[in-house]
Scaffold this motif. Sequence first.
Motif, mmCIF file in Angstrom:
data_model
loop_
_atom_site.group_PDB
_atom_site.id
_atom_site.type_symbol
_atom_site.label_atom_id
_atom_site.label_comp_id
_atom_site.label_asym_id
_atom_site.label_seq_id
_atom_site.Cartn_x
_atom_site.Cartn_y
_atom_site.Cartn_z
ATOM 1 N N LYS A 157 1.169 -1.250 0.326
ATOM 2 C CA LYS A 157 -0.393 0.106 0.696
ATOM 3 C C LYS A 157 0.955 1.234 -0.118
ATOM 4 O O LYS A 157 0.316 2.707 0.438
ATOM 5 N N GLY A 158 2.061 1.313 0.176
ATOM 6 C CA GLY A 158 3.141 2.382 -0.802
ATOM 7 C C GLY A 158 3.747 3.452 1.094
ATOM 8 O O GLY A 158 4.042 3.386 1.050
ATOM 9 N N ILE A 159 3.336 2.242 2.574
ATOM 10 C CA ILE A 159 3.635 2.571 3.571
ATOM 11 C C ILE A 159 4.988 2.533 3.826
ATOM 12 O O ILE A 159 5.337 0.749 3.730
ATOM 13 N N GLU A 160 5.848 3.333 4.670
ATOM 14 C CA GLU A 160 6.875 3.418 4.663
ATOM 15 C C GLU A 160 7.218 2.195 5.753
ATOM 16 O O GLU A 160 5.900 2.347 7.548
ATOM 17 N N ILE A 161 7.786 1.026 6.475
ATOM 18 C CA ILE A 161 7.439 0.083 7.390
ATOM 19 C C ILE A 161 9.134 0.962 8.679
ATOM 20 O O ILE A 161 9.939 1.078 7.521
ATOM 21 N N HIS A 162 8.519 0.880 9.701
ATOM 22 C CA HIS A 162 10.367 1.673 10.514
ATOM 23 C C HIS A 162 10.511 -0.134 11.329
ATOM 24 O O HIS A 162 9.784 -0.414 11.831
ATOM 25 N N ARG A 163 11.729 -0.018 11.445
ATOM 26 C CA ARG A 163 12.105 -0.230 13.079
ATOM 27 C C ARG A 163 12.697 0.502 14.136
ATOM 28 O O ARG A 163 13.952 1.228 13.432
ATOM 29 N N ILE B 36 4.693 1.892 11.532
ATOM 30 C CA ILE B 36 4.198 2.684 10.788
ATOM 31 C C ILE B 36 3.539 4.040 10.987
ATOM 32 O O ILE B 36 3.289 4.160 12.404
ATOM 33 N N GLU B 37 3.408 5.413 10.240
ATOM 34 C CA GLU B 37 2.491 6.774 10.961
ATOM 35 C C GLU B 37 1.147 6.559 9.794
ATOM 36 O O GLU B 37 1.088 6.253 9.074
ATOM 37 N N ASP B 38 -0.079 6.735 10.307
ATOM 38 C CA ASP B 38 -0.971 6.490 9.887
ATOM 39 C C ASP B 38 -1.469 8.834 8.947
ATOM 40 O O ASP B 38 0.449 9.105 9.235
ATOM 41 N N PRO B 39 -1.567 8.927 8.340
ATOM 42 C CA PRO B 39 -1.888 10.199 7.191
ATOM 43 C C PRO B 39 -1.847 11.465 8.544
ATOM 44 O O PRO B 39 -1.192 12.961 7.825
ATOM 45 N N ASP B 40 -1.907 11.405 8.988
ATOM 46 C CA ASP B 40 -1.670 12.481 10.875
ATOM 47 C C ASP B 40 -0.381 12.688 11.163
ATOM 48 O O ASP B 40 -0.039 13.461 12.211
ATOM 49 N N GLY B 41 0.499 11.588 10.984
ATOM 50 C CA GLY B 41 1.501 11.221 11.380
ATOM 51 C C GLY B 41 1.549 10.998 12.869
ATOM 52 O O GLY B 41 2.478 10.902 13.677
#
Length: 151
Positions: A102-108, A118-123
């Motif tokens: 879905k193009g969502i950036e994954i962070h570890r 991850i971050e939602d659309p509002d951060g």
Amino acid sequence: MFKRLDHIGVGTADAERFLDFYVGVLGFEVRERWDAKPGGGSSQVAGLANLTLGDGAVIEMFSIQSDEADPTYNGPPFRPGLRNMCIEAEDFDAAVEYLTSKGIEIHRAHPSNPACWIEDPDGNMLVIFPSFVYDNYKKMAEQASESDASE
């Protein structure tokens, strides 16, 4: 794929005051509590506790010992207040693959923790984690309890 909203994370600079309020005033129970181990996460965190009320929803308390961000921790600095919402994934790998598609950036955040954020659309920070993470928390709490009992 996503199983349930599991817990919210809340930071505090005064763990005892936090626990007095949530346990003593609101009636939460401490499910687990332990001191943070060096190298196990952010050096900002001195300890953690999981508090439950009613149906088992959890507040994860982060006891913050430093205002200085930890440069070795790949996550936002810990501050008092609401930190994150955590979602348990039945199939963690499939959930990560789906979010990536879905193009969502994954962070570890840290190599010792399998969860990702991850971050939602509002951060807002959303943590996605596999079910076995709580088994690890229980083991750490049991080890800490056994260590305290032997002293």
